[in-house]
Design a protein around this motif. Structure first.
Motif, PDB file in Angstrom:
ATOM      1  N   THR A  53       1.036  -1.255  -0.050  1.00  0.00           N
ATOM      2  CA  THR A  53       0.154   0.013  -0.010  1.00  0.00           C
ATOM      3  C   THR A  53       0.816   1.164  -0.019  1.00  0.00           C
ATOM      4  O   THR A  53       1.977   1.238   0.456  1.00  0.00           O
ATOM      5  CB  THR A  53      -0.893   0.101   1.274  1.00  0.00           C
ATOM      6  OG1 THR A  53      -0.077   0.147   2.529  1.00  0.00           O
ATOM      7  CG2 THR A  53      -1.718  -1.070   1.495  1.00  0.00           C
ATOM      8  N   ALA A  54       0.120   2.436  -0.219  1.00  0.00           N
ATOM      9  CA  ALA A  54       0.920   3.659  -0.216  1.00  0.00           C
ATOM     10  C   ALA A  54       1.203   4.050   1.190  1.00  0.00           C
ATOM     11  O   ALA A  54       2.409   4.366   1.409  1.00  0.00           O
ATOM     12  CB  ALA A  54       0.086   4.817  -1.096  1.00  0.00           C
ATOM     13  N   ALA A  55       0.285   3.497   2.098  1.00  0.00           N
ATOM     14  CA  ALA A  55       0.561   3.861   3.331  1.00  0.00           C
ATOM     15  C   ALA A  55       1.965   3.125   4.031  1.00  0.00           C
ATOM     16  O   ALA A  55       2.890   3.809   4.495  1.00  0.00           O
ATOM     17  CB  ALA A  55      -0.446   3.362   4.297  1.00  0.00           C
ATOM     18  N   PHE A  56       1.997   1.835   3.488  1.00  0.00           N
ATOM     19  CA  PHE A  56       3.195   1.047   3.903  1.00  0.00           C
ATOM     20  C   PHE A  56       4.497   1.817   3.204  1.00  0.00           C
ATOM     21  O   PHE A  56       5.581   2.034   4.047  1.00  0.00           O
ATOM     22  CB  PHE A  56       3.112  -0.098   3.328  1.00  0.00           C
ATOM     23  CG  PHE A  56       4.451  -1.268   3.550  1.00  0.00           C
ATOM     24  CD1 PHE A  56       4.717  -1.526   4.822  1.00  0.00           C
ATOM     25  CD2 PHE A  56       5.475  -1.395   2.311  1.00  0.00           C
ATOM     26  CE1 PHE A  56       6.068  -2.311   4.948  1.00  0.00           C
ATOM     27  CE2 PHE A  56       6.501  -1.769   2.785  1.00  0.00           C
ATOM     28  CZ  PHE A  56       6.945  -2.502   4.055  1.00  0.00           C
ATOM     29  N   MET A  57       4.324   2.332   2.152  1.00  0.00           N
ATOM     30  CA  MET A  57       5.585   2.941   1.447  1.00  0.00           C
ATOM     31  C   MET A  57       5.744   4.361   2.081  1.00  0.00           C
ATOM     32  O   MET A  57       7.039   4.477   2.581  1.00  0.00           O
ATOM     33  CB  MET A  57       5.342   3.264  -0.054  1.00  0.00           C
ATOM     34  CG  MET A  57       6.190   3.964  -0.910  1.00  0.00           C
ATOM     35  SD  MET A  57       6.601   3.306  -2.272  1.00  0.00           S
ATOM     36  CE  MET A  57       7.980   4.219  -2.918  1.00  0.00           C
ATOM     37  N   PHE A  58       5.120   4.977   2.425  1.00  0.00           N
ATOM     38  CA  PHE A  58       5.097   6.294   3.245  1.00  0.00           C
ATOM     39  C   PHE A  58       5.740   5.922   4.707  1.00  0.00           C
ATOM     40  O   PHE A  58       6.638   6.607   5.204  1.00  0.00           O
ATOM     41  CB  PHE A  58       3.808   7.240   3.424  1.00  0.00           C
ATOM     42  CG  PHE A  58       3.676   7.641   2.005  1.00  0.00           C
ATOM     43  CD1 PHE A  58       4.412   8.768   1.663  1.00  0.00           C
ATOM     44  CD2 PHE A  58       2.501   7.647   1.642  1.00  0.00           C
ATOM     45  CE1 PHE A  58       4.151   9.499   0.287  1.00  0.00           C
ATOM     46  CE2 PHE A  58       1.939   8.341   0.634  1.00  0.00           C
ATOM     47  CZ  PHE A  58       2.974   9.312   0.096  1.00  0.00           C
ATOM     48  N   GLN A  59       5.343   4.893   5.430  1.00  0.00           N
ATOM     49  CA  GLN A  59       5.735   4.471   6.648  1.00  0.00           C
ATOM     50  C   GLN A  59       7.293   4.306   6.486  1.00  0.00           C
ATOM     51  O   GLN A  59       8.176   4.643   7.422  1.00  0.00           O
ATOM     52  CB  GLN A  59       5.213   3.322   7.203  1.00  0.00           C
ATOM     53  CG  GLN A  59       3.820   3.637   7.686  1.00  0.00           C
ATOM     54  CD  GLN A  59       2.965   2.497   8.014  1.00  0.00           C
ATOM     55  OE1 GLN A  59       2.832   1.349   7.468  1.00  0.00           O
ATOM     56  NE2 GLN A  59       1.870   2.562   8.737  1.00  0.00           N
ATOM     57  N   CYS A  60       7.522   3.553   5.491  1.00  0.00           N
ATOM     58  CA  CYS A  60       9.083   2.939   5.353  1.00  0.00           C
ATOM     59  C   CYS A  60       9.979   4.053   4.990  1.00  0.00           C
ATOM     60  O   CYS A  60      11.031   4.409   5.461  1.00  0.00           O
ATOM     61  CB  CYS A  60       9.303   2.022   3.990  1.00  0.00           C
ATOM     62  SG  CYS A  60       8.566   0.392   4.458  1.00  0.00           S
ATOM     63  N   MET A  61       9.282   5.108   4.114  1.00  0.00           N
ATOM     64  CA  MET A  61      10.348   6.414   3.554  1.00  0.00           C
ATOM     65  C   MET A  61      10.299   7.192   4.904  1.00  0.00           C
ATOM     66  O   MET A  61      11.580   7.769   5.219  1.00  0.00           O
ATOM     67  CB  MET A  61       9.460   7.025   2.619  1.00  0.00           C
ATOM     68  CG  MET A  61       9.557   6.375   1.216  1.00  0.00           C
ATOM     69  SD  MET A  61      11.135   6.068   0.698  1.00  0.00           S
ATOM     70  CE  MET A  61      10.561   5.460  -1.050  1.00  0.00           C
ATOM     71  N   ASP A  62       9.483   7.447   5.647  1.00  0.00           N
ATOM     72  CA  ASP A  62       9.552   8.008   6.961  1.00  0.00           C
ATOM     73  C   ASP A  62      10.451   7.553   7.788  1.00  0.00           C
ATOM     74  O   ASP A  62      11.299   8.399   8.402  1.00  0.00           O
ATOM     75  CB  ASP A  62       7.919   8.314   7.475  1.00  0.00           C
ATOM     76  CG  ASP A  62       8.126   9.220   8.644  1.00  0.00           C
ATOM     77  OD1 ASP A  62       8.683  10.164   8.702  1.00  0.00           O
ATOM     78  OD2 ASP A  62       7.578   8.849   9.899  1.00  0.00           O
ATOM     79  N   VAL A  63      10.423   6.278   8.345  1.00  0.00           N
ATOM     80  CA  VAL A  63      11.013   5.762   9.206  1.00  0.00           C
ATOM     81  C   VAL A  63      12.760   5.724   8.571  1.00  0.00           C
ATOM     82  O   VAL A  63      13.779   5.615   9.832  1.00  0.00           O
ATOM     83  CB  VAL A  63      11.093   4.308   9.833  1.00  0.00           C
ATOM     84  CG1 VAL A  63       9.678   4.431  10.517  1.00  0.00           C
ATOM     85  CG2 VAL A  63      10.791   3.350   8.741  1.00  0.00           C
ATOM     86  N   ILE A  64      13.123   5.790   7.560  1.00  0.00           N
ATOM     87  CA  ILE A  64      14.599   5.647   7.039  1.00  0.00           C
ATOM     88  C   ILE A  64      14.840   6.978   6.730  1.00  0.00           C
ATOM     89  O   ILE A  64      16.042   7.156   6.379  1.00  0.00           O
ATOM     90  CB  ILE A  64      14.613   4.685   5.840  1.00  0.00           C
ATOM     91  CG1 ILE A  64      14.117   5.292   4.604  1.00  0.00           C
ATOM     92  CG2 ILE A  64      14.346   3.191   6.343  1.00  0.00           C
ATOM     93  CD1 ILE A  64      14.329   4.649   3.443  1.00  0.00           C
ATOM     94  N   GLY A  65      14.168   8.261   7.120  1.00  0.00           N
ATOM     95  CA  GLY A  65      14.655   9.467   6.754  1.00  0.00           C
ATOM     96  C   GLY A  65      14.381  10.036   5.545  1.00  0.00           C
ATOM     97  O   GLY A  65      15.179  11.060   4.998  1.00  0.00           O
ATOM     98  N   CYS A  66      13.741   9.306   4.647  1.00  0.00           N
ATOM     99  CA  CYS A  66      13.544   9.819   3.232  1.00  0.00           C
ATOM    100  C   CYS A  66      12.410  11.009   3.223  1.00  0.00           C
ATOM    101  O   CYS A  66      11.285  10.497   3.375  1.00  0.00           O
ATOM    102  CB  CYS A  66      13.375   8.664   2.262  1.00  0.00           C
ATOM    103  SG  CYS A  66      13.144   8.909   0.493  1.00  0.00           S
ATOM    104  N   LYS A  67      12.806  11.912   2.785  1.00  0.00           N
ATOM    105  CA  LYS A  67      11.863  13.215   2.913  1.00  0.00           C
ATOM    106  C   LYS A  67      11.236  13.645   1.390  1.00  0.00           C
ATOM    107  O   LYS A  67      10.461  14.210   1.233  1.00  0.00           O
ATOM    108  CB  LYS A  67      12.453  14.415   3.485  1.00  0.00           C
ATOM    109  CG  LYS A  67      12.960  13.875   5.068  1.00  0.00           C
ATOM    110  CD  LYS A  67      11.526  13.469   5.770  1.00  0.00           C
ATOM    111  CE  LYS A  67      12.032  13.406   6.972  1.00  0.00           C
ATOM    112  NZ  LYS A  67      11.112  12.379   7.885  1.00  0.00           N
ATOM    113  N   ASN A  68      12.295  13.182   0.447  1.00  0.00           N
ATOM    114  CA  ASN A  68      12.020  13.723  -1.059  1.00  0.00           C
ATOM    115  C   ASN A  68      12.271  12.331  -1.989  1.00  0.00           C
ATOM    116  O   ASN A  68      13.177  11.472  -1.743  1.00  0.00           O
ATOM    117  CB  ASN A  68      12.983  14.577  -1.683  1.00  0.00           C
ATOM    118  CG  ASN A  68      12.735  15.987  -0.677  1.00  0.00           C
ATOM    119  OD1 ASN A  68      11.739  16.462  -0.845  1.00  0.00           O
ATOM    120  ND2 ASN A  68      13.717  16.496  -0.009  1.00  0.00           N
TER     121      ASN A  68
END
Length: 81
Positions: free
Chosen positions: A60-75
């Protein structure tokens, strides 16, 4: 809703998978480390489950956003251009 077997759907799943894998690799984050980081925000996944989920690309998009957030990917960049 597009079928999972639809080539257009598969193409976007591949893009999502490659994007997430690339960001993990860029940051040197393993699936085990990602599992720990996700657990810190209440998302329970094992490294094996993460490997399978990300390899399939159908998350899901939510899972992708969760992953990106926790690894510090902002862009993210959606194209190579």
């Amino acid at each position: 809703m597009a079928a999972k077997s639809d080539p257009a759907t598969q193409a976007y799943e591949t893009k999502a998978k490659n994007l997430l894998k690339g960001e993990l690799k860029r940051r040197g984050v393993t699936y085990a480390q990602l599992a720990e980081k996700l657990a810190a925000i209440g998302v329970k996944e094992t490294d094996r489950n993460l490997n399978n989920k990300i390899s399939r690309g159908g998350f899901t998009a939510a899972f992708m956003f969760q992953c990106m957030d926790v690894i510090g990917c902002k862009n993210i960049h959606l194209t190579d251009e």
